[in-house]
Write an enzyme that holds these catalytic residues in place. Structure first.
Site, short mmCIF file in Angstrom:
data_model
loop_
_atom_site.label_atom_id
_atom_site.label_comp_id
_atom_site.label_asym_id
_atom_site.label_seq_id
_atom_site.Cartn_x
_atom_site.Cartn_y
_atom_site.Cartn_z
N GLU A 109 -8.80 6.18 16.81
CA GLU A 109 -8.16 5.96 18.10
C GLU A 109 -6.93 5.05 17.95
O GLU A 109 -5.89 5.29 18.58
CB GLU A 109 -9.17 5.34 19.09
CG GLU A 109 -10.24 6.30 19.58
CD GLU A 109 -11.27 6.66 18.52
OE1 GLU A 109 -11.42 5.90 17.52
OE2 GLU A 109 -11.94 7.70 18.66
N GLU A 116 0.86 -1.18 0.00
CA GLU A 116 0.00 0.00 0.00
C GLU A 116 0.90 1.23 0.00
O GLU A 116 0.97 1.96 0.97
CB GLU A 116 -0.86 -0.02 1.26
CG GLU A 116 -2.31 -0.22 1.03
CD GLU A 116 -2.98 1.04 0.51
OE1 GLU A 116 -2.98 2.03 1.24
OE2 GLU A 116 -3.49 1.03 -0.62
#
Lengths: 397, 379
Positions: A378, A248
Site C-alpha cells: 500500500e 541500494e
C-alpha cells in the site's frame, strides 16, 4: 535494444561462477543445501561463509578496491545477484552492513568511523542491524519515539525497536533516535552507531508465522553512545537515512531473479504431482494458470531491465523501484499460494512429515512478509501514485 | 550491454506520430469516422504516407525505410492512443511481411510502392462461418483453370472491409480440411466482382464486413506464396500482426491510464480531488502496473520477432495474452473511475473499452495464446 553482456561483464560472470564452483559448501551445487537449523550454529556457518566471500573479494563487490571490494559496475552487481540466485547461495549474514552501512560510512562517515568499522563490516567480523521500525511507527518511519538525550559527554538512549532482522547476531546497530521533539517530525532525528554488546541493549527474538526467529525486538534502557558515533549531523538523521537508502542501487534484483527460478520450481512441482493418473501440468486449467504466472514473471524481469536501463541512462534510481518491489512481492506471494493450492491434501503436513517439500509451505508463510517488510504494498502504491503519476498525497505529513 | 529501451530514432517516431495525429484531431478522427465521415480516414492515410509512416518496414528498393518490427512499435502505440481507424496494423504487419517474404518480383513492384505512397490499403479476409481461426475452417473454394482462379464462398468478420483496396484471402486450392491445400490470393477490389456487406460492429471505429465471392475470377499471378502451403506463410506473418496489435493495445492502455490519472487529479468530491482517496489512487496505480508490464512484454516480443529469437513464439503469445487482458481490465477501470461521466457516449472512455473488446479475440483469444505458450514450453 540489446540483451547481451559485454566481454568484461561475461568475464566477471565466469570468474564468479568458477569461484562458486570451488568455494560453495560441499554438496551445495548438487542440491544438498544444509544450513544448520540451530540459530547459534547457523550464525557460525554464515559468518564462515562471509569470511570466504571476503577472501575471494565477493563480499562487497561495489566497495572500493582499497577496502576489499571490486568497484563493480551496476550491471556487474546485477550479474552478481543473478548468479547468487542461480546457485541458491547462502545469504550474506552482514548484508545490511555490506550493502548499506559500509558504503554510507565511506561516503559521509568520519575518518575515525571508517577506521573503526569499515574493514570489520566487509570481512564479517562485526555484524550489523538497522534500528528503524518501532511498535507504533510502522510505515510511518518518521514517527519514531526512541529518544537519545545528551547528558554530559554521553547520549543516553531509551526506547524500543521492532522487526529488526539479524539483531540476535548483531554486534552493532545503525540506530535512528529522536533528539529533538520541537519541530516537524522529520527534523529532530539523529543517526547513531550503537554498540550492541553493552548493558542497556537487549534483544528478544520474535517467532514469525513460518516458525523462524528472523526478527527481533530491541530494548534500549539507558544505552550509551557518544558524539563520535553520530553519522551526519545532529537532527539530520533523516538525510543520513536517505543517503543510506541510495546505496541500494540494484534494488530488487535478487527477488526478480529468484522469481524466475521459483517459477521453474513451480512448474516442476506441477509436473511431479499426479491427478487422475496424469501429470497435473496436462490439466489445461493448471497449465493456463502457470502460463499466466510465466507472463507475469517475464513482465517483472523485463520491467526490471527497462528500469535498469533508465538508471544507467540517468545515473540515478527512480520511483520505478517501488513498482518492482510491489509487483515482485505480490507475485511471489501468489505463486507460493498456488503451489499450496495444487499440492492437494498432503499440503497440511509440516516439517519432516511433509510429502510435498516443506519448502513450499515455509515459503508460503514467509511470503506474507514480502508485501509488508521494506514498505507495504500500500505504501509502495502511494509512492508510485504520488511520485510517478503526480496524484495528491492522501494525508498531510 | 543491457539496453532495454527504444532508440533515439524510435523515440522520434513516437513524438512525431503523436504530433501528427494531434494535428489531425486526435480522438476526433475515430469520432468523425464512426459518424460516417469516411473521408477522414482517407485524408489521414495520405498524411501518414507523406510522413513516411507507411514505409517503415518496407525495403528501401521499394521506397521504404527498411526497418524492423521495433520501429513500428512507437507508431502503433500512438495509433492505439488515438483509436485510429483503418487497416494500419493489417497493411504493415500482415501484407508487408507476406509480400516481402513471399511476393514475386512483379507483386512487390506492384504493391509495395503503392503501400508506401498511401495509395493502397490491405487487409486480411480470413474467417468463415463460425469465425474460428483454424485451417479446417478455410473452405472458400478456388478452382484453377485457364490461368485464373474462380472463387466461391464467403468470408466474415473482415476488418476494414469497407476501406481496404486489396484483400489477402486464404482459399482452398487442395485438400479438404487440412493445413495442406490452403493458398493465399491477393484480391484487388478494382478487378473483381465481390459483394461487400458491412456488418454492424460493436466497435464502430473498426468496421467489419461480410464478403461474398460468387464466380469471382482472380488471375493466377495473384497467388501469394507457395500454392497449397499458404497456411504456414500466413502463420509467420501472423506473428507480426500479433506484435502490432500488442503495440496498439499498449497505446490504448497508455491513454486510459493518463485519462484516469487526469480525472483523479481534477475531479473534486467531498472537497478534494478523488485521486487523494486510496480507493481510487490504488486502482490507478494498478492500471499503471498493467501498462508497465504490457509495454515490457510487447517490447520484448517485438525484439524477439526482429531478431528471430529462440523464444519468439512464446514471447509473442505471452505478450498478446497479457496485453489483451490488461487492456480490457484498464479500459473497464477507467469507466469506473470516471463515474457517471464514464458511462456516457460523450466521454471517450467507451471508445477504449470497445476497442479493447474488439481486439481481445481478434485472431485468437487470450486462452489460445496461453496454450500456444504452454506448447512452446513443452507442457
Amino acid at each position: 535494444m540489446d540483451f547481451s553482456y559485454s566481454t568484461t561483464e561475461k568475464a566477471f560472470q565466469e570468474e564468479l561462477r568458477a569461484w562458486l564452483e570451488t568455494n560453495l559448501p560441499s554438496g551445495w551445487l548438487d542440491g544438498e543445501r544444509k544450513v544448520p537449523k540451530d540459530e547459534k550454529e547457523k550464525g557460525i556457518f554464515l559468518r564462515d561463509w562471509q569470511r570466504k566471500l571476503y577472501e575471494g573479494k565477493w563480499a562487497g563487490i561495489s566497495w572500493p578496491k582499497a577496502y576489499g571490494g571490486r568497484e563493480a559496475s551496476l550491471i556487474e552487481q546485477v550479474i552478481y545477484e543473478q548468479e547468487m540466485v542461480r546457485v541458491k547461495a547462502p545469504p550474506v549474514l552482514n548484508i545490511i552492513g555490506t550493502a548499506m552501512i559500509g558504503p554510507t560510512l565511506l561516503q559521509i562517515g568520519t575518518e575515525k568511523q571508517k577506521d573503526r568499522y569499515v574493514q570489520k563490516i566487509i570481512n564479517g567480523e562485526e555484524i550489523w542491524c538497522q534500528g528503524y521500525s518501532e511498535p507504533n511507527a510502522g510505515s510511518d518511519l518518521a514517527a519514531i519515539q526512541t529518544k537519545a538525550e545528551k547528558k554530559g559527554d554521553r547520549w543516553v538512549i531509551n526506547g524500543q525497536k521492532v522487526w529488526t532482522s539479524y539483531a540476535h547476531y548483531a554486534d552493532q546497530c545503525f540506530l535512528l533516535a529522536r533528539t529533538d521533539n520541537s519541530g516537524k517530525k522529520h527534523n529532530g532525528i539523529t543517526a547513531f552507531l550503537v554498540d550492541m554488546n553493552q548493558e542497556g541493549v537487549e534483544t528478544k527474538p520474535i517467532r514469525s508465522i513460518d516458525d523462524n526467529p528472523i526478527f527481533n525486538e530491541m530494548f534500549f534502557n539507558d544505552a550509551i553512545a557518544y558524539d563520535e558515533d553520530i553519522v551526519g549531523e545532529i537532527n539530520e538523521g533523516w538525510k543520513t537515512s536517505l543517503i543510506l537508502l541510495s546505496h541500494e542501487r540494484v534494488g530488487v534484483a535478487r527477488r526478480t531473479f529468484a522469481i524466475q527460478k521459483q517459477f521453474e520450481e513451480l512448474v516442476d512441482l506441477a509436473k511431479t504431482l499426479q491427478k487422475n493418473g496424469r501429470s497435473l501440468i496436462k490439466d489445461p486449467i493448471v497449465r493456463q494458470n502457470l502460463t499466466r504466472f510465466r507472463a507475469r514473471s517475464r513482465a517483472l524481469l523485463m520491467n526490471y531491465y527497462r528500469h535498469l536501463t533508465n538508471i544507467i541512462r540517468t545515473g540515478r534510481p527512480g520511483p520505478e523501484g517501488s513498482m518492482d518491489k510491489m509487483a515482485s512481492s505480490e507475485l511471489a506471494k501468489e505463486m507460493y499460494a498456488y503451489a499450496m493450492t495444487i499440492s492437494g491434501s498432503g499440503n497440511i503436513l509440516w516439517g519432516d512429515d511433509a510429502i510435498v517439500s516443506a519448502d513450499w509451505q515455509e515459503s508460503y508463510l514467509r511470503s506474507f512478509g514480502f508485501t509488508i517488510e521494506g514498505g507495504t504494498s500500500e505504501i509502495q502504491k502511494n509512492i508510485i501514485a504520488e511520485r510517478m503519476l503526480g496524484l495528491p498525497k492522501d494525508v498531510k505529513y | 550491454m543491457v539496453d532495454f529501451a527504444l532508440n533515439e530514432d524510435q523515440e522520434m517516431f513516437q513524438t512525431s506520430t503523436r504530433q501528427y495525429l494531434k494535428s489531425k484531431g486526435g480522438l476526433d478522427i475515430p469520432r468523425r469516422y464512426m459518424d460516417g465521415e469516411a473521408h477522414i480516414l482517407q485524408e489521414m492515410w495520405h498524411g501518414l504516407a507523406q510522413q513516411g509512416y507507411l514505409g517503415v518496414n518496407v525495403s528501401e528498393r521499394y521506397g521504404g525505410l527498411g526497418q524492423g518490427s521495433l520501429s513500428l512499435v512507437p507508431i502503433l502505440e500512438e495509433m492505439g492512443r488515438a483509436i485510429i481507424p483503418g487497416p494500419y496494423p493489417e497493411t504493415m504487419a500482415i501484407a508487408v511481411p507476406l509480400l516481402e517474404a513471399y511476393g514475386t518480383e512483379e507483386q512487390k513492384e506492384k504493391y509495395l510502392p503503392e503501400i508506401v505512397d498511401g495509395k493502397r490499403k490491405l487487409t486480411l479476409a480470413l474467417l468463415e462461418s463460425n469465425g474460428e481461426n483454424s485451417p479446417e475452417n478455410i473452405q472458400l473454394a478456388a478452382n484453377e483453370e485457364d490461368g485464373e482462379y474462380t472463387l466461391h464462398g464467403t468470408k466474415v468478420l473482415v476488418p476494414h472491409g469497407d476501406v481496404a483496396d486489396t484483400l489477402i484471402v486464404p482459399v482452398r486450392t487442395g485438400g479438404v480440411h487440412s493445413e495442406y491445400g490452403i493458398s493465399l490470393l491477393l484480391v484487388d477490389r478494382e478487378d473483381t466482382n465481390i459483394e461487400i456487406q458491412e456488418q454492424q460492429s460493436f466497435e464502430q471505429t473498426r468496421k467489419i464486413a461480410k464478403i461474398k465471392f460468387k464466380e469471382t475470377k482472380v488471375a493466377k499471378q495473384q497467388l501469394l506464396g507457395p500454392k497449397n502451403a499458404g497456411w504456414g506463410a500466413l502463420q509467420s506473418a501472423m506473428n507480426d500482426l500479433h506484435v502490432a496489435l500488442c503495440s496498439t493495445m499498449v497505446g490504448g492502455i497508455d491513454r486510459v491510464v493518463e485519462m484516469a490519472n487526469e480525472y483523479g487529479q481534477t475531479r473534486m468530491q467531498f472537497g478534494q480531488p478523488i485521486g487523494r482517496f486510496q480507493a481510487i489512487k490504488h486502482r490507478i496505480v494498478d492500471m499503471r502496473m498493467d501498462l508497465e508490464s504490457s509495454r515490457s512484454l510487447t517490447y520484448y516480443a517485438a525484439w524477439a520477432l526482429e531478431n528471430n529469437a529462440e523464444d519468439m513464439i512464446e514471447a509473442i503469445a505471452l505478450a498478446r495474452s497479457f496485453t489483451s487482458e490488461a487492456f480490457v481490465r484498464t479500459a473497464s477501470e477507467n469507466v469506473q473511475i470516471h463515474g457517471g461521466m464514464g458511462f456516457t457516449w460523450e466521454f471517450d472512455c467507451h471508445l477504449f473499452l470497445k476497442r479493447a473488446r474488439a481486439l481481445e479475440n481478434y485472431l485468437g483469444s487470450s486462452d489460445d495464446c496461453l496454450e500456444i505458450a504452454a506448447g512452446e514450453l513443452g507442457w
